[in-house]
Motif scaffolding. Structure first.
Motif, PDB file in Angstrom:
ATOM      1  N   LYS A 113       1.173   4.273  10.288  1.00 26.08           N
ATOM      2  CA  LYS A 113       2.202   4.690  11.240  1.00 26.08           C
ATOM      3  C   LYS A 113       2.135   6.200  11.485  1.00 26.08           C
ATOM      4  O   LYS A 113       2.268   6.671  12.626  1.00 26.08           O
ATOM      5  N   TRP A 114       1.909   6.969  10.422  1.00 29.52           N
ATOM      6  CA  TRP A 114       1.723   8.413  10.570  1.00 29.52           C
ATOM      7  C   TRP A 114       0.531   8.712  11.481  1.00 29.52           C
ATOM      8  O   TRP A 114       0.586   9.597  12.349  1.00 29.52           O
ATOM      9  N   GLY A 115      -0.546   7.962  11.287  1.00 29.00           N
ATOM     10  CA  GLY A 115      -1.739   8.174  12.097  1.00 29.00           C
ATOM     11  C   GLY A 115      -1.490   7.950  13.578  1.00 29.00           C
ATOM     12  O   GLY A 115      -1.970   8.708  14.424  1.00 29.00           O
ATOM     13  N   TYR A 116      -0.726   6.912  13.881  1.00 31.42           N
ATOM     14  CA  TYR A 116      -0.441   6.612  15.280  1.00 31.42           C
ATOM     15  C   TYR A 116       0.566   7.581  15.883  1.00 31.42           C
ATOM     16  O   TYR A 116       0.402   8.064  17.012  1.00 31.42           O
ATOM     17  N   GLN A 117       1.613   7.890  15.129  1.00 34.09           N
ATOM     18  CA  GLN A 117       2.701   8.690  15.695  1.00 34.09           C
ATOM     19  C   GLN A 117       2.475  10.196  15.597  1.00 34.09           C
ATOM     20  O   GLN A 117       2.961  10.941  16.438  1.00 34.09           O
ATOM     21  N   VAL A 118       1.782  10.635  14.542  1.00 31.89           N
ATOM     22  CA  VAL A 118       1.625  12.074  14.320  1.00 31.89           C
ATOM     23  C   VAL A 118       0.210  12.544  14.681  1.00 31.89           C
ATOM     24  O   VAL A 118       0.039  13.505  15.440  1.00 31.89           O
ATOM     25  N   LYS A 119      -0.794  11.862  14.146  1.00 35.73           N
ATOM     26  CA  LYS A 119      -2.171  12.300  14.398  1.00 35.73           C
ATOM     27  C   LYS A 119      -2.653  11.910  15.784  1.00 35.73           C
ATOM     28  O   LYS A 119      -3.529  12.574  16.345  1.00 35.73           O
ATOM     29  N   GLY A 120      -2.107  10.810  16.322  1.00 31.36           N
ATOM     30  CA  GLY A 120      -2.519  10.386  17.653  1.00 31.36           C
ATOM     31  C   GLY A 120      -3.691   9.435  17.677  1.00 31.36           C
ATOM     32  O   GLY A 120      -4.401   9.331  18.694  1.00 31.36           O
ATOM     33  N   VAL A 121      -3.924   8.702  16.611  1.00 31.50           N
ATOM     34  CA  VAL A 121      -4.971   7.680  16.579  1.00 31.50           C
ATOM     35  C   VAL A 121      -4.594   6.563  17.548  1.00 31.50           C
ATOM     36  O   VAL A 121      -3.443   6.128  17.575  1.00 31.50           O
ATOM     37  N   PRO A 122      -5.530   6.085  18.370  1.00 36.03           N
ATOM     38  CA  PRO A 122      -5.221   4.974  19.284  1.00 36.03           C
ATOM     39  C   PRO A 122      -4.697   3.750  18.536  1.00 36.03           C
ATOM     40  O   PRO A 122      -5.175   3.438  17.437  1.00 36.03           O
ATOM     41  N   SER A 123      -3.746   3.061  19.113  1.00 35.92           N
ATOM     42  CA  SER A 123      -3.090   1.922  18.471  1.00 35.92           C
ATOM     43  C   SER A 123      -4.097   0.874  18.000  1.00 35.92           C
ATOM     44  O   SER A 123      -5.012   0.497  18.740  1.00 35.92           O
ATOM     45  N   GLY A 124      -3.915   0.429  16.767  1.00 35.63           N
ATOM     46  CA  GLY A 124      -4.748  -0.633  16.205  1.00 35.63           C
ATOM     47  C   GLY A 124      -6.099  -0.190  15.699  1.00 35.63           C
ATOM     48  O   GLY A 124      -6.895  -1.015  15.257  1.00 35.63           O
ATOM     49  N   GLN A 125      -6.391   1.131  15.711  1.00 39.49           N
ATOM     50  CA  GLN A 125      -7.716   1.608  15.312  1.00 39.49           C
ATOM     51  C   GLN A 125      -7.726   2.413  14.018  1.00 39.49           C
ATOM     52  O   GLN A 125      -8.767   2.940  13.614  1.00 39.49           O
ATOM     53  N   ALA A 126      -6.617   2.526  13.336  1.00 42.31           N
ATOM     54  CA  ALA A 126      -6.541   3.351  12.131  1.00 42.31           C
ATOM     55  C   ALA A 126      -7.475   2.844  11.040  1.00 42.31           C
ATOM     56  O   ALA A 126      -7.573   1.640  10.791  1.00 42.31           O
ATOM     57  N   THR A 127      -8.150   3.776  10.370  1.00 38.82           N
ATOM     58  CA  THR A 127      -9.012   3.442   9.241  1.00 38.82           C
ATOM     59  C   THR A 127      -8.592   4.250   8.021  1.00 38.82           C
ATOM     60  O   THR A 127      -8.050   5.352   8.138  1.00 38.82           O
ATOM     61  N   ILE A 128      -8.847   3.678   6.849  1.00 35.72           N
ATOM     62  CA  ILE A 128      -8.544   4.327   5.577  1.00 35.72           C
ATOM     63  C   ILE A 128      -9.804   4.282   4.719  1.00 35.72           C
ATOM     64  O   ILE A 128     -10.449   3.226   4.606  1.00 35.72           O
ATOM     65  N   VAL A 129     -10.154   5.400   4.136  1.00 37.09           N
ATOM     66  CA  VAL A 129     -11.338   5.489   3.267  1.00 37.09           C
ATOM     67  C   VAL A 129     -10.912   5.216   1.828  1.00 37.09           C
ATOM     68  O   VAL A 129      -9.930   5.795   1.333  1.00 37.09           O
ATOM     69  N   VAL A 130     -11.639   4.325   1.162  1.00 32.53           N
ATOM     70  CA  VAL A 130     -11.371   3.958  -0.232  1.00 32.53           C
ATOM     71  C   VAL A 130     -12.677   4.050  -1.019  1.00 32.53           C
ATOM     72  O   VAL A 130     -13.750   4.253  -0.445  1.00 32.53           O
ATOM     73  N   PHE A 148     -10.854 -15.243  -0.971  1.00 29.53           N
ATOM     74  CA  PHE A 148      -9.501 -14.938  -0.512  1.00 29.53           C
ATOM     75  C   PHE A 148      -9.480 -14.433   0.928  1.00 29.53           C
ATOM     76  O   PHE A 148      -8.465 -13.923   1.393  1.00 29.53           O
ATOM     77  N   GLY A 149     -10.593 -14.576   1.642  1.00 28.07           N
ATOM     78  CA  GLY A 149     -10.653 -14.156   3.040  1.00 28.07           C
ATOM     79  C   GLY A 149      -9.956 -15.147   3.957  1.00 28.07           C
ATOM     80  O   GLY A 149      -9.500 -16.202   3.515  1.00 28.07           O
ATOM     81  N   PRO A 150      -9.806 -14.838   5.237  1.00 29.19           N
ATOM     82  CA  PRO A 150     -10.380 -13.690   5.942  1.00 29.19           C
ATOM     83  C   PRO A 150      -9.732 -12.375   5.505  1.00 29.19           C
ATOM     84  O   PRO A 150      -8.566 -12.350   5.111  1.00 29.19           O
ATOM     85  N   TYR A 151     -10.514 -11.329   5.589  1.00 35.45           N
ATOM     86  CA  TYR A 151     -10.103 -10.049   5.031  1.00 35.45           C
ATOM     87  C   TYR A 151      -9.536  -9.105   6.088  1.00 35.45           C
ATOM     88  O   TYR A 151      -9.914  -9.148   7.256  1.00 35.45           O
ATOM     89  N   THR A 152      -8.629  -8.266   5.640  1.00 38.59           N
ATOM     90  CA  THR A 152      -7.978  -7.305   6.519  1.00 38.59           C
ATOM     91  C   THR A 152      -8.949  -6.182   6.868  1.00 38.59           C
ATOM     92  O   THR A 152      -9.518  -5.560   5.967  1.00 38.59           O
ATOM     93  N   PRO A 153      -9.137  -5.888   8.147  1.00 31.27           N
ATOM     94  CA  PRO A 153     -10.039  -4.798   8.530  1.00 31.27           C
ATOM     95  C   PRO A 153      -9.350  -3.439   8.411  1.00 31.27           C
ATOM     96  O   PRO A 153      -8.162  -3.354   8.097  1.00 31.27           O
ATOM     97  N   GLY A 154     -10.118  -2.392   8.652  1.00 28.93           N
ATOM     98  CA  GLY A 154      -9.543  -1.056   8.709  1.00 28.93           C
ATOM     99  C   GLY A 154      -9.828  -0.189   7.505  1.00 28.93           C
ATOM    100  O   GLY A 154      -9.230   0.884   7.367  1.00 28.93           O
ATOM    101  N   PHE A 155     -10.763  -0.613   6.641  1.00 32.65           N
ATOM    102  CA  PHE A 155     -11.067   0.151   5.437  1.00 32.65           C
ATOM    103  C   PHE A 155     -12.560   0.455   5.367  1.00 32.65           C
ATOM    104  O   PHE A 155     -13.390  -0.384   5.712  1.00 32.65           O
TER     105      PHE A 155
END
Length: 414
Positions: free
Chosen positions: A133-150, A175-182
């Motif tokens: 939510k911070w990425g979308y509202q503050v950083k300005g990442v396009p909706s649905g495209q946020a990624t997190i590095v782990v 335990f899939g299908p797996y959540t994307p974005g990482f």
């Protein structure tokens, strides 16, 4: 506690309750754990007693949930007092324990706000949601495209989202299908982490020390490098201190070893004092302030009983006593363990009262070692083949640590 008492073996005349209790547990419980055949009935400090009266030195401490030992008097008193008054309201109302807990934990963390939850996995899920939510509202990442590095080798919990970025087949497979974005990078590799960050990256989520992987400490300068890169690239640094925090490594947080302050602390386990499940995320208003009423919550999160106990936990930490104990006793423990390298141990890692030890696989597996330690009155937990994690409560004594190492040496000798 006289450590010799831990070696008492029930006589042939004793009526043993353990075998039937183990059978009943196996009969009526889903087999998502493979516990040692020990059935605990009571505990105090660093010691546990099973249903047959045998005593064990606890060298696991509930994966750091029992940093202050079993039934710490101040924590038990806080729980008893609150049980007589109020246990649950839900967050539809404010109760009289809530503000004090949030304020004192915020101050311990040096942050402006706290969001209480229950389990460690909930804290991680909260951090992921807030970062996006911070990425979308503050950083300005396009909706649905946020990624997190782990990092590979991570352990952040068991939910479907979290296991989606696990590299442990036991935690992830089927335990899939797996959540994307990482995006997964090697742990401790700052160059790879930096390369993985782009304009869609909202956060880096890391354990300052990887617990489940075998108490893996990153290279010196890694955490400070992560902090620098996150600042330069406008990315949140989320530090999962659920196992490594709250005194375990000799400092309040493991990040403190490199004078690093993340954008968000993820806390749990020891925050509940071994009495109730309590977790929380702590961050400044510029981060946690993105949430609005109705967007995230928990019926039991921040309940009166949890807040009463956790406030006492924060007050215990505020004195610095437990951090000092962990640092001083940790030196003693690691010095003693290092003497066993080459005598059945291949390596010793860790900080404070937290150690990962690699047993020569030619001798035995970690599971076999833990079974043999249990027979000698020491409870520990294996992970990944021939590795054992040692994490005694911070109330442990030098005598008790020496006893544990002596029993480990005896197991290694066969």
């Amino acid at each position: 506690m006289i450590v010799d008492d831990a070696l008492r073996t029930p006589t042939a005349d004793d009526t043993l309750r353990t075998p039937s209790a183990v059978r009943d547990a196996e009969r009526w419980t889903a087999h998502n754990y493979h516990p040692l055949p020990v059935v605990i009935e009571s505990a105090e400090g660093a010691w546990l007693t099973d249903v047959d009266g045998r005593r064990y030195l606890d060298c696991l401490a509930g994966y750091s949930a029992l940093n202050f030992g079993h039934r710490h008097p101040a924590l038990i008193a806080a729980a008893h007092a609150q049980l007589d008054r109020l246990t649950l309201t839900s967050r539809a109302f404010i109760h009289d324990q809530f503000a004090a807990f949030c304020q004192e934990l915020s101050q311990l963390c040096g942050k402006e706000l706290v969001l209480p939850m229950n389990t460690g996995a909930e804290a991680v899920e909260t951090a992921i949601k807030v970062a996006r939510k911070w990425g979308y509202q503050v950083k300005g990442v396009p909706s649905g495209q946020a990624t997190i590095v782990v990092a590979d080798g991570n352990f952040h919990g068991r939910t479907t989202t979290i296991v989606s970025f696990s590299t442990d087949p036991d935690a992830r497979d089927d335990f899939g299908p797996y959540t994307p974005g990482f995006r997964i990078v090697p742990y401790g590799d700052l160059a790879a982490l930096t390369e993985a960050i782009d304009d869609t990256t909202v956060a880096v989520l890391l354990e300052p020390i990887q617990g489940e992987q075998g108490v893996v400490v990153p290279p010196a300068g890694y955490l400070s490098g992560v902090r620098r890169v996150c600042t330069e690239r406008n990315v949140l640094f989320l530090a999962d201190e659920i196992q490594s925090g709250l005194g375990r490594t000799g400092t309040t947080f493991a990040c403190d070893h490199e004078d690093v302050v993340p954008d968000m602390y993820l806390l749990g386990k020891a925050l509940g004092g071994g009495i109730v499940p309590v977790s929380a995320v702590a961050a400044d208003r510029s981060v946690l302030g993105v949430l609005r009423p109705g967007e995230h919550g928990s019926t039991f999160g921040g309940n009166p009983l949890a807040c009463a106990v956790a406030t006492e936990v924060v007050r215990l930490l505020a004195t610095g006593e437990f951090q000092r104990r962990s640092a001083e006793l940790g030196v003693h423990l690691h010095t003693a363990l290092q003497k066993l390298v080459g005598q059945g141990l291949l390596a010793v890692r860790g900080r404070g009262l937290w150690a990962g030890i690699d047993i020569d696989p030619a001798l035995m597996t970690g599971r076999q070692a833990c079974e043999r330690l249990a027979e000698r009155g020491i409870l520990a937990k294996d992970t990944h083949g021939s590795t054992i994690r040692l994490a005694p409560p911070l109330v442990v004594t030098v005598e008790e640590l020496d006893h544990a190492v002596e029993q480990l040496a005896a197991v290694l000798r066969g």
